[in-house]
Design an enzyme around this catalytic site. Structure first.
Site: not given
Length: 287
Positions: A241-243
Site C-alpha cells: 500500500a506504500d505509494i
C-alpha cells in the site's frame, strides 16, 4: 568515558546510511567525520557515538559511550539498530539474480537502520500517515522537540507517559489532525496501562504482530508493516500500500500507471526471503 572498536562483515556502506539519516533533522550526523551521535533509550537515557573507520568491504567502527557499567548494553543496542549481524553479502548475492540487480549495485551495502526504540518506531509511522514526506518529517521534529527532551544535543522522543497525559489540543497546536492526535494519545495510554506491551509483542511472528496492531484504532496494515520493518528489523516485509514503493516499481518496470497489488505480488515473487531489503532499495531508487 569508554570506546570500543567493532569490526563486522562487509559490504556495509555506512556513508550511504549516514547520507540518508542526515535528511532527518532529529539525527545528529557529521558526514565529514563519518559519525552519528545516537539516543540510547533506557531507564537513564544515554548518548553514544558511532564513527566509521573502515571501508565498505572491510567495515570497522569506533563506538564511544559515557557510562562504563552500561557499555555492553549500549554495544548490543547499536549492533541491533544498525543490523551489524546481517551479512549483506548474502542479500546482494540473492538480488544479483533478480530484476533489482542494478538498484542493489547502485546502493551496494546500504543497511536498513532500525528505530532506536520500539515506542518511537510505532509513533513515527502514525505521524507519517497520509501526509507528504517533508511535512511528516517536520511534524515529527516538532513533536519530539516540544514533548521530548535533549541530552548532550541529541533528541529523544517523549515517553508514553508524557504523551498519554497530553490533550488533543496540545497536538493540534502542532498541526496534527484531530484523529491523528487521538490515535497517538490513545495508543500511548494503552502502553502506559499495560494493555499493549511492545516488548512482548516483539517476540511474536510477523502475522501475529500485524493481527494485534491492526486492532488498535489508527493502525492499519501499512503502519504495522512499517513497524515490523523499521522497529523490529523483520526481513521479509513488502508494504504494497506504500505509494513510494508503488512509484518505484512503476519506474522499474516502466509502467504507464501504478502497479496493481497482483502485479506487485508477481514481481516480488523472487525477492523472498529479503522483501524488506527489496522494499528499502526500491525506496532508495526514487529518493
Amino acid at each position: 568515558m569508554w570506546e570500543e572498536e567493532a569490526v563486522i562483515e562487509g559490504p556495509y556502506h555506512f556513508d550511504l546510511a549516514l547520507e540518508r539519516m542526515a535528511r532527518d533533522p532529529l539525527n545528529k550526523v557529521d558526514r565529514a567525520k563519518r559519525l552519528i551521535r545516537v539516543p540510547i533509550y533506557k531507564e537513564e537515557p544515554e548518548v553514544a557515538e558511532i564513527q566509521a573507520v573502515g571501508t565498505v568491504d572491510q567495515p570497522a567502527f569506533i563506538v564511544r559511550g559515557s557510562e562504563l557499567q552500561t557499555r555492553q548494553q549500549v554495544m548490543d543496542k547499536i549492533s541491533t539498530v544498525f543490523q551489524w549481524d546481517l551479512p549483506l553479502v548474502e542479500v546482494h548475492q540473492h538480488f544479483s539474480k533478480t530484476a533489482l540487480n542494478d538498484i542493489f549495485e547502485k546502493h551496494f551495502g546500504t543497511p536498513i537502520v532500525r528505530e532506536f526504540s520500539l515506542y518511537p518506531a510505532l509513533i513515527r509511522p502514525i505521524i507519517h500517515q497520509q501526509v507528504n514526506m517533508s511535512f511528516a518529517v517536520s511534524l515529527t521534529e516538532q513533536f519530539v522537540k516540544t514533548f521530548g527532551f535533549e541530552k548532550e544535543g541529541v533528541a529523544f522522543f517523549p515517553t508514553p507517559e508524557i504523551v498519554a497525559a497530553l490533550s488533543t489540543a496540545d497536538l493540534r497546536n502542532l498541526r496534527f489532525s484531530q484523529r491523528k492526535a487521538e490515535y497517538i494519545i490513545d495508543l500511548s495510554k494503552m502502553i502506559v496501562s499495560g494493555e499493549l506491551n511492545l516488548e512482548e509483542l516483539a517476540k511474536k511472528p510477523d502475522e501475529e504482530v500485524i493481527k494485534e496492531l491492526v486492532k488498535i484504532r489508527g493502525i492499519g496494515p501499512w503502519t504495522a508493516q512499517s513497524y515490523l520493518l523499521f522497529g523490529l528489523g523483520r526481513r521479509n516485509l513488502f508494504p504494497m500500500a506504500d505509494i513510494g514503493l508503488q512509484n518505484a516499481i512503476k519506474n522499474l518496470y516502466q509502467l504507464d500507471r501504478k502497479p496493481t497489488y497482483e502485479e506487485m505480488e508477481k514481481y516480488s515473487k523472487d525477492w523472498h526471503p529479503y522483501l524488506s531489503y527489496a522494499s528499502f532499495y526500491l525506496w532508495r531508487s526514487i529518493e
